[in-house]
Enzyme design. Structure first.
Site: not given
Ligand code: NAI
Length: 393
Positions: A149, A219, A259, A283
């Protein structure tokens, strides 16, 4: 006497009549703000019998600012918010492709509002896709200043991207880019400082609110140094600054891969109290969690810099052009954001009055158009909803 809120020695000093800037917002901003303001004032009056009162100060941004000043985010607006520390805002439109950057992003960057805080809880009576939506009660701390971002990217086919690709190939020995000729390239910075200040804020929030579990969502299995760094620095920070609470069991810090997190919030949301995430994961998770408990019409948010005290509380939905100006929109998102602001100011009694009023209204199926259809009831207008709400104060 109307006075400014100050921040000294890491603490917010709130006078009895604080001046608080507000941005009405575009589209449904007008519909929800005036309704919400009357409810906030009524709750403060009720909680403190006139001893305390917010002195609202309008500052301009978005369309209203453009019409009066020729710019969407006047310097004066930023200066006033900087000076008064807190502000609350309705949604601001971001015209697609017209080249002016997102006003929300500009406000966050200018004030370095590094924590995007989203409490996600269920209100009885609100339509939800889950069987047991009441099990979801999670506060999200999303890092707001780093990650993909940061906006460092180059478009495929440009001279700039060719330069970056050449650097990666020739100087860094990178050979893994599958289609270099047609690739766009983006950069993902994640720092120790950025990760630690976010995780610190999440842990402090958990401890202040008697919550035990702080989960680092990442992640790191794939992106070892960026997402993995966030995880590593999060654990390091917990050990460095909260060893006592970890030993006593008042605090548990753990981690989960992003995930799997998105599965677990559907399967076992009760496992999570406070979660800390990098920007992009945060987000996605924010919207997924909001949808679980009734959607964006009621989910509140704040962007906070806990080191300077600066904070902007906001409705998390957009300008809803399809229902703007029709007195139909649900004002709960901005109202619950106001509750976060009142909590932040330590005016908790007033926040509780609004929250408990909303609980009663939803339970009695007094709802706006976004919930009415699912519940099979006639919708209330924005102003009727607020009138009904205030009767519960
Ligand atoms: P949106 O949130 O404005 O609308 C999506 C859907 O949700 C629409 O059907 C709308 O009617 C409904 N909705 C939204 N708020 C509601 C409320 N309070 N009560 C009842 N229904 C509500 O999202 P969209 O259409 O993608 O964006 C419109 C504009 O808003 C864009 O310019 C976008 O950039 C901006 N935006 C601004 C945000 C902010 O200021 N924080 C956040 C998201 C979008």
């Amino acid at each position: 006497m109307a006075e400014k809120i100050r921040f000294e020695n890491g603490k917010l000093l709130v006078p009895d009549q604080p001046v608080i800037p507000y941005i009405e917002g575009d589209g449904v901003g007008k519909d929800i703000w005036s309704a919400a303001q009357s409810a906030i004032d009524a709750a403060v009056e009720k909680a403190y019998n006139g001893q305390r009162q917010i002195v609202w100060k309008e500052v301009l941004a978005g369309e209203k600012a453009y019409e009066t000043t020729g710019t969407s985010l006047p310097d004066e607006t930023l200066a006033t918010i900087k000076d008064h520390l807190l502000a609350i805002k309705g949604p601001l439109g971001t015209p697609v492709g017209k080249g002016h950057r997102s006003l929300n992003v500009a406000l966050r960057q200018e004030l370095d509002l590094f924590a995007c805080v989203r409490p996600v809880r269920y209100f009885k009576g609100v339509p939800s896709p889950l069987k047991e939506p009441e099990k979801t009660n999670i506060t999200i701390f999303r890092e707001n200043t780093e990650d993909i971002y940061a906006g460092i990217e180059w478009d495929a086919g440009t001279a700039e991207v060719a330069q970056v690709l050449a650097f990666l190939k020739d100087q860094m020995g990178v050979s893994k880019i599958r289609f270099p000729e047609t690739s766009s390239i983006g950069i993902k910075p994640i720092s120790e400082e950025g990760s630690k200040r976010l995780v610190r804020s999440a842990i402090d929030y958990a401890l202040e609110n008697g919550l035990k579990n702080v989960t680092l969502v990442h992640k790191g299995n794939i992106q070892k140094f960026t997402e993995g760094g966030f995880r590593k620095w999060g654990y390091e920070l917990a050990q460095e600054e909260y060893a006592e609470q970890l030993v006593s069991g008042d605090l548990v810090v753990n981690d989960i891969i992003a995930d799997n997190f998105l599965q677990q919030i559907l399967l076992a949301p009760e496992k999570f109290d406070v979660v800390a995430l990098t920007n992009l994961n945060g987000d996605y998770a924010s919207d997924a969690l909001a949808a679980q408990v009734g959607g964006i019409g009621i989910s509140p948010g704040a962007n906070i810099n806990y080191q300077t005290g600066h904070a902007i509380f906001e409705a998390t939905h957009g300008t809803a052009p399809d229902i703007a100006g029709q007195n139909k929109a649900n004002p709960s998102s901005v109202l619950l954001s106001a509750c976060m602001m009142l909590d932040y100011m330590n005016w908790k009694e007033a926040a509780e009055i609004i929250v408990s009023g909303l609980e009663k209204a939803f339970e009695n199926k007094q709802v706006t158009v976004d919930f009415a259809k699912d519940l099979g009831v006639e919708p209330l207008s924005t102003s009727q909803f607020v009138t009904a709400l205030i009767q519960y104060f």
